[in-house]
Design a protein around this motif. Structure first.
Motif, PDB file in Angstrom:
ATOM      1  N   ASN A  11       0.825  -1.212   0.000  1.00 39.06           N
ATOM      2  CA  ASN A  11       0.000   0.000   0.000  1.00 39.06           C
ATOM      3  C   ASN A  11       0.863   1.269   0.000  1.00 39.06           C
ATOM      4  N   SER A  12       0.194   2.400   0.016  1.00 38.56           N
ATOM      5  CA  SER A  12       0.898   3.686  -0.073  1.00 38.56           C
ATOM      6  C   SER A  12       1.756   3.978   1.153  1.00 38.56           C
ATOM      7  N   GLU A  13       1.537   3.258   2.239  1.00 38.56           N
ATOM      8  CA  GLU A  13       2.318   3.455   3.457  1.00 38.56           C
ATOM      9  C   GLU A  13       3.448   2.436   3.588  1.00 38.56           C
ATOM     10  N   ASP A  14       3.735   1.739   2.467  1.00 41.71           N
ATOM     11  CA  ASP A  14       4.791   0.719   2.427  1.00 41.71           C
ATOM     12  C   ASP A  14       4.509  -0.446   3.385  1.00 41.71           C
ATOM     13  N   LYS A  15       3.236  -0.711   3.593  1.00 44.30           N
ATOM     14  CA  LYS A  15       2.838  -1.852   4.410  1.00 44.30           C
ATOM     15  C   LYS A  15       2.374  -2.986   3.482  1.00 44.30           C
ATOM     16  N   TYR A  16       2.655  -4.210   3.892  1.00 40.95           N
ATOM     17  CA  TYR A  16       2.315  -5.370   3.066  1.00 40.95           C
ATOM     18  C   TYR A  16       1.156  -6.157   3.667  1.00 40.95           C
ATOM     19  N   ARG A  17       0.382  -6.748   2.764  1.00 41.01           N
ATOM     20  CA  ARG A  17      -0.583  -7.773   3.118  1.00 41.01           C
ATOM     21  C   ARG A  17      -0.211  -8.992   2.275  1.00 41.01           C
ATOM     22  N   SER A  18       0.006 -10.125   2.904  1.00 46.93           N
ATOM     23  CA  SER A  18       0.432 -11.314   2.184  1.00 46.93           C
ATOM     24  C   SER A  18      -0.512 -12.471   2.463  1.00 46.93           C
ATOM     25  N   LYS A  19      -0.672 -13.317   1.442  1.00 50.02           N
ATOM     26  CA  LYS A  19      -1.534 -14.487   1.616  1.00 50.02           C
ATOM     27  C   LYS A  19      -1.227 -15.510   0.522  1.00 50.02           C
ATOM     28  N   ILE A  20      -1.485 -16.772   0.829  1.00 52.10           N
ATOM     29  CA  ILE A  20      -1.278 -17.871  -0.121  1.00 52.10           C
ATOM     30  C   ILE A  20      -2.643 -18.366  -0.594  1.00 52.10           C
ATOM     31  N   PHE A  21      -2.744 -18.635  -1.908  1.00 55.73           N
ATOM     32  CA  PHE A  21      -3.999 -19.100  -2.499  1.00 55.73           C
ATOM     33  C   PHE A  21      -3.764 -20.369  -3.309  1.00 55.73           C
ATOM     34  N   PRO A  22      -4.767 -21.239  -3.378  1.00 57.16           N
ATOM     35  CA  PRO A  22      -4.648 -22.411  -4.254  1.00 57.16           C
ATOM     36  C   PRO A  22      -4.610 -21.975  -5.714  1.00 57.16           C
ATOM     37  N   ASN A  23      -3.789 -22.626  -6.508  1.00 55.23           N
ATOM     38  CA  ASN A  23      -3.701 -22.303  -7.934  1.00 55.23           C
ATOM     39  C   ASN A  23      -4.797 -23.055  -8.679  1.00 55.23           C
ATOM     40  N   THR A  24      -6.042 -22.696  -8.346  1.00 52.85           N
ATOM     41  CA  THR A  24      -7.232 -23.322  -8.920  1.00 52.85           C
ATOM     42  C   THR A  24      -8.270 -22.236  -9.187  1.00 52.85           C
ATOM     43  N   SER A  25      -9.334 -22.610  -9.856  1.00 52.27           N
ATOM     44  CA  SER A  25     -10.419 -21.651 -10.119  1.00 52.27           C
ATOM     45  C   SER A  25     -10.984 -21.100  -8.823  1.00 52.27           C
ATOM     46  N   ALA A  26     -11.153 -21.973  -7.830  1.00 57.56           N
ATOM     47  CA  ALA A  26     -11.658 -21.515  -6.529  1.00 57.56           C
ATOM     48  C   ALA A  26     -10.660 -20.567  -5.874  1.00 57.56           C
ATOM     49  N   GLY A  27      -9.373 -20.855  -6.015  1.00 57.32           N
ATOM     50  CA  GLY A  27      -8.348 -19.989  -5.452  1.00 57.32           C
ATOM     51  C   GLY A  27      -8.336 -18.624  -6.113  1.00 57.32           C
ATOM     52  N   PHE A  28      -8.615 -18.575  -7.410  1.00 60.30           N
ATOM     53  CA  PHE A  28      -8.657 -17.290  -8.122  1.00 60.30           C
ATOM     54  C   PHE A  28      -9.787 -16.416  -7.569  1.00 60.30           C
ATOM     55  N   LEU A  29     -10.934 -17.025  -7.293  1.00 60.98           N
ATOM     56  CA  LEU A  29     -12.061 -16.279  -6.728  1.00 60.98           C
ATOM     57  C   LEU A  29     -11.739 -15.797  -5.317  1.00 60.98           C
ATOM     58  N   GLN A  30     -11.032 -16.625  -4.556  1.00 60.01           N
ATOM     59  CA  GLN A  30     -10.613 -16.207  -3.216  1.00 60.01           C
ATOM     60  C   GLN A  30      -9.661 -15.015  -3.302  1.00 60.01           C
ATOM     61  N   PHE A  31      -8.777 -15.060  -4.277  1.00 55.32           N
ATOM     62  CA  PHE A  31      -7.826 -13.963  -4.482  1.00 55.32           C
ATOM     63  C   PHE A  31      -8.572 -12.675  -4.837  1.00 55.32           C
ATOM     64  N   LEU A  32      -9.591 -12.798  -5.678  1.00 56.28           N
ATOM     65  CA  LEU A  32     -10.389 -11.634  -6.071  1.00 56.28           C
ATOM     66  C   LEU A  32     -11.096 -11.041  -4.853  1.00 56.28           C
ATOM     67  N   ASP A  33     -11.672 -11.885  -4.018  1.00 59.90           N
ATOM     68  CA  ASP A  33     -12.339 -11.413  -2.799  1.00 59.90           C
ATOM     69  C   ASP A  33     -11.339 -10.732  -1.862  1.00 59.90           C
ATOM     70  N   TRP A  34     -10.142 -11.290  -1.785  1.00 56.09           N
ATOM     71  CA  TRP A  34      -9.091 -10.719  -0.925  1.00 56.09           C
ATOM     72  C   TRP A  34      -8.690  -9.327  -1.409  1.00 56.09           C
ATOM     73  N   LEU A  35      -8.575  -9.162  -2.731  1.00 54.75           N
ATOM     74  CA  LEU A  35      -8.266  -7.847  -3.292  1.00 54.75           C
ATOM     75  C   LEU A  35      -9.375  -6.854  -2.967  1.00 54.75           C
ATOM     76  N   ALA A  36     -10.616  -7.303  -3.117  1.00 55.82           N
ATOM     77  CA  ALA A  36     -11.748  -6.417  -2.830  1.00 55.82           C
ATOM     78  C   ALA A  36     -11.776  -6.022  -1.352  1.00 55.82           C
ATOM     79  N   LYS A  37     -11.470  -6.965  -0.490  1.00 55.12           N
ATOM     80  CA  LYS A  37     -11.461  -6.700   0.947  1.00 55.12           C
ATOM     81  C   LYS A  37     -10.465  -5.608   1.313  1.00 55.12           C
ATOM     82  N   HIS A  38      -9.355  -5.547   0.583  1.00 60.06           N
ATOM     83  CA  HIS A  38      -8.320  -4.556   0.878  1.00 60.06           C
ATOM     84  C   HIS A  38      -8.337  -3.386  -0.121  1.00 60.06           C
ATOM     85  N   ASN A  39      -9.480  -3.202  -0.810  1.00 58.73           N
ATOM     86  CA  ASN A  39      -9.656  -2.086  -1.751  1.00 58.73           C
ATOM     87  C   ASN A  39      -8.530  -2.042  -2.796  1.00 58.73           C
TER      88      ASN A  39
END
Length: 270
Positions: free
Chosen positions: A12-40
């Motif tokens: 982010n703009s304050e040089d802070k990180y958010r990290s997470k691991i996702f399955p490399n699957t269709s379900a994991g892609f949707l989880q990744f999308l939700d995670w992005l939305a959660k953190h704007n």
């Protein structure tokens, strides 16, 4: 990116990180999308390394969702990491490194190849795999005797059939697409360019309109020299090898033919 999972990092703009691991699957892609939305972060510039088949589906998914994504050569990320004197080498650290690279360099957006090009790439890659298998089995044949030799010969016969089938599929695929067919005819009119070479060039250089000079094509294939010189010392200048290996291999024999039979190329390559 790995076969089973991928590591993601948000910077982010304050040089802070958010990290997470996702399955490399269709379900994991949707989880990744939700995670992005959660953190704007749906409007963020996303960046990932070129990792062949492991990252292809995720890249296509992100583009389909109309997100800004760049796919970067791992050599560029590696070189960037050296400038930071990085000592840590973990998937989590690599994801954060890519995020920093993306913020600093703003790489160009990635667009998936057209469907006919993606199909051609898969066929050309399959042909290369089969040719490699044939070479390995031919090496085994030299030492095989008795029933073992019969087994190797049977495998070789099957591989030969598959090679011919894939070559036919490549030819039919190109003939079914007028754009590819016309470009192949132009390429084949060049002395030293055969059907296999033309198919490889079409697969990995298309669309050719994105290149504005021969130098750009040379750099894209990794055939540009990597100059090593310091003070009075000058080392050998090997090629960079930062591009597609199949593309370099396809261009090698035509270059040899051109050097011996084309006076213009002979002057350039001497």
């Amino acid at each position: 990116m790995a076969k089973a999972k991928f590591d993601a990092a948000i910077l982010n703009s304050e040089d802070k990180y958010r990290s997470k691991i996702f399955p490399n699957t269709s379900a994991g892609f949707l989880q990744f999308l939700d995670w992005l939305a959660k953190h704007n972060a749906l409007g963020a510039h996303l960046c990932m390394e070129t990792t062949g088949i492991y990252g292809r589906d995720l890249a296509n998914f992100l583009v389909q969702k109309q997100l800004l994504v760049s796919v970067v050569n791992p050599a560029q990320i590696h070189a960037f990491g050296k400038t930071e004197l990085n000592r840590a080498k973990t998937d989590k650290a690599d994801a954060r490194l890519i995020a920093r690279y993306c913020r600093m360099h703003r790489p160009a957006p990635w667009a998936p190849p057209a469907e006919e090009i993606a199909t051609l790439q898969a066929l050309v890659q399959r042909l290369e795999d089969l040719l490699g298998l044939r070479m390995m089995e031919n090496s085994r044949l030299e030492a095989a005797t008795g029933p073992a030799r019969e087994s190797v010969e049977a495998v070789l016969q099957f591989i030969e059939q598959q090679i011919e089938m894939v070559r036919l599929q490549i030819q039919i695929h190109i003939d079914q697409h007028p754009g590819l067919k016309s470009q192949k005819e132009l390429l084949s009119s060049i002395p030293g360019i055969g059907d296999n070479t033309a198919a490889t060039l079409l697969a990995f250089l298309s669309p050719v309109e994105r290149f504005h000079s021969a130098k750009q094509v040379v750099a894209y294939a990794g055939l540009n020299p990597r100059i090593r010189q310091s003070g009075q010392w000058a080392g050998k200048s090997p090629i960079a090898k930062t591009g597609n290996a199949l593309l370099r291999k396809a261009l090698y024999l035509p270059a040899v033919v051109a050097k011996h039979h084309n006076p213009i190329a002979r002057r350039q390559l001497s």
